[in-house]
Design a protein around this motif. Sequence first.
Motif, short mmCIF file in Angstrom:
data_model
loop_
_atom_site.label_atom_id
_atom_site.label_comp_id
_atom_site.label_asym_id
_atom_site.label_seq_id
_atom_site.Cartn_x
_atom_site.Cartn_y
_atom_site.Cartn_z
N THR A 291 14.97 138.20 29.68
CA THR A 291 14.49 137.36 28.60
C THR A 291 13.27 137.98 27.92
OG1 THR A 291 15.04 135.61 30.15
CG2 THR A 291 14.23 134.94 28.01
N ASP A 385 23.08 135.03 25.26
CA ASP A 385 22.75 135.07 26.68
C ASP A 385 23.97 134.71 27.51
OD1 ASP A 385 21.32 135.45 28.93
OD2 ASP A 385 20.05 133.69 28.74
N GLU A 386 24.06 135.30 28.67
CA GLU A 386 25.14 135.01 29.62
C GLU A 386 26.50 135.14 28.94
OE1 GLU A 386 24.09 134.94 32.44
OE2 GLU A 386 22.04 134.22 32.30
N GLY A 540 19.88 130.66 34.50
CA GLY A 540 18.67 130.69 33.71
C GLY A 540 17.46 129.89 34.14
MG MG Z 1 18.21 134.79 32.02
#
Ligand code: MG
Length: 682
Positions: A291, A385-386, A540
């Motif tokens: 991040t 993300d992901e 997360g």
């Molecule tokens: Mg992360």
Amino acid sequence: MLETKGLLTVEDLLGYAPFRYEDRGNVKPIAQLAPGEVATVIAEVKSTKLTGFRGRNLGLVETIFTDGSRETLRGKWFRPNGGYLADKFTPGLKVALFGKIELDNYTGDLLMMNPEDEIIGGDDSEGDIGLHTGRIVPIYEAAGKVTTRVLRSLLDRILGSIEPLQDHFPQVVRERLKLPDRWSAIRALHFPGPGADLRLLNAFRTPAHWRLIFEEFFWLECGLTLKRAKARVQPGIPFELTDRAREKIKAMLPFKPTGAQKRVLKEIAADMHTPHPMNRLLQGDVGSGKTLVAAEAAVIAIDNGYQVGVLAPTEILASQHYLYFKNLFQKMGYVVALLTGSSTPREKTQIKKLISEGLVHLAIGTHALIEEDVEWKNLGLAIVDEQHRFGVMQRLRLTSKGKHPDVLVMTATPIPRTLALTIYGDLDVSVIDEMPPGRKTIITKHVTDEQIEGVYSSLKREVLRGRQAYVVYPVIEESETQAIKAARQMYRHLSEIVFPDLAVGLLHGRLKTDEKETVMDAFRRGEIKILVSTTVIEVGVDVPNATVMLIEQAERFGLAQLHQLRGRVGRGAEQSYCVLVTGKLNEAGRQRIRTMVDSSDGFYIAEMDLRLRGPGEFFGTKQSGLPALKIADIIRDQEVLEIARSEAREFIDNPPSEEALRGAVGYIRQHWQRKYGLVQVG
Ligand code: MG
Ligand code: ADP
């Protein structure tokens, strides 16, 4: 029925590879048979009788066979509706039988129980060699009621009645690698010749197998190479990493970046600087600090006057990112906004307006962010993300909102490199292979349900020392309701009976967003000590004071998922623990849990998970963007994949002729979507 296996055309059937082969070539006269051996016998029916009950479900068909020698062989079949078989085996009929030879306890005769049978010399077949016996035979996965036997006959008939298929494969490559032509390869795949090597067949390594596997990978890699090459020449934004941006980043960073973070940022900044769109995958184990790198990239984009979009798979993760970015960007005065499915209509309208006017510098959201009516003034960088939770389509939907913005895809699923290059073959890959300093290895333990009391006492001890803990329940897709029920029950049990004097919280997917947020906030602030949860916390969540991850029914989770969950702890300087609670395990289960206890290396675990479960399950859904391969197997055939990749790159970059390239591009266009289920190329 064939359609359930995706078999819609003759070509599909021709590509339907046997999953193994059986050697039924050991043909022997009855007099030479020995109990215990597996053999094929060609003999005549002497007599048949049916016992059991006609009309009832099960009958015993007993046939005596002779081949002219003094000995006889008994065949016994238990068959529903045995009458059919009994009527078929009329005296004098010539039959090939394949099976294991036994000794009949009652008569002392040689016996085969439920052998594979095939009538020889009738209408059914030609000559003495059968289709189902007397040779190496292919074994197919049945498609509904279409058995391996029916498939075998079907393929035999097709191969005998159609014209040889055209070979589209580039001749230069074929000649250089000495590959058999397509038609011979397909024939040998289904009906290997008499000299074929059973071991090679079952290892999928005959020249025919190799060629077909190679071909499948080759076209896939050609497509990906083209896609990549096309993206390379598209106009994009040449972001400058100015000294001013450098200063901003420096001032923003809460800690010294790791060497890997620095290296990766350099790769990203260089890629952002080129006048073509970046398409980069940022890979790094859970907790490796992706991040922060994304935030640095965002500063570069914003400093150049562009907006940044961050796409997150869950609301919890979106709001977590929101807080993280807001906090980091505070000093710089960047405006950060959050847009999720549960924002109120008024909030949504307002945020969308700000985004379209360019007044928001960075917007974070779930699927709401890629809805039709979200317009950007000048989206310059899209961060996803992901990634494995999003399909390729969704990635495209966000990027289509800008004029060729740069794309950074982050994934914590440590996909083995070969696989990453295949799935994300159109992306460049950056890897963070170093953890932030001061992390202690998480101690992982396996306990069974009976030992749970002891676990609770240790958990309490940790909490009394000021730490916090997660207790997680599996959510099984189909029965989320049930998992929530289990989590609720456990919450009551833990809060009222086991830890009446500790603050226990409950989190699950059905809570409203503000309820979730209230619970997460309380946990972040340390007011809730023990958080009972379904897997909504999987990705997360970042609470460094949490040091215990207790996973109930751990055998129901995939390894990659367990690793993700475990990554929620061990984020601070304190020693952290992960406890896997299971019921009784079978061997496979034990192996999986042992992998977790023994290793904290996400790549190793992912590799094991893939091996144990296969790529399809590993990635969950069709959405994963994983190509649908017919005969090739990404794990088994890794080395073929490597060769196919370099051959494909070479072929596209230095085509032997304009015409060969055009032919290949045409073939890929035509087959891409149907064959691999992938998004159309160029
Ligand atoms: Mg992360
Ligand atoms: P992930 O790669 O799993 O997304 P995060 O970005 O959430 O990891 O980072 C995990 C934790 O490590 C966070 O608490 C983050 O603030 C911290 N962190 C990241 N980089 C560093 C660093 N260089 N030094 C110390 N802590 C770091």
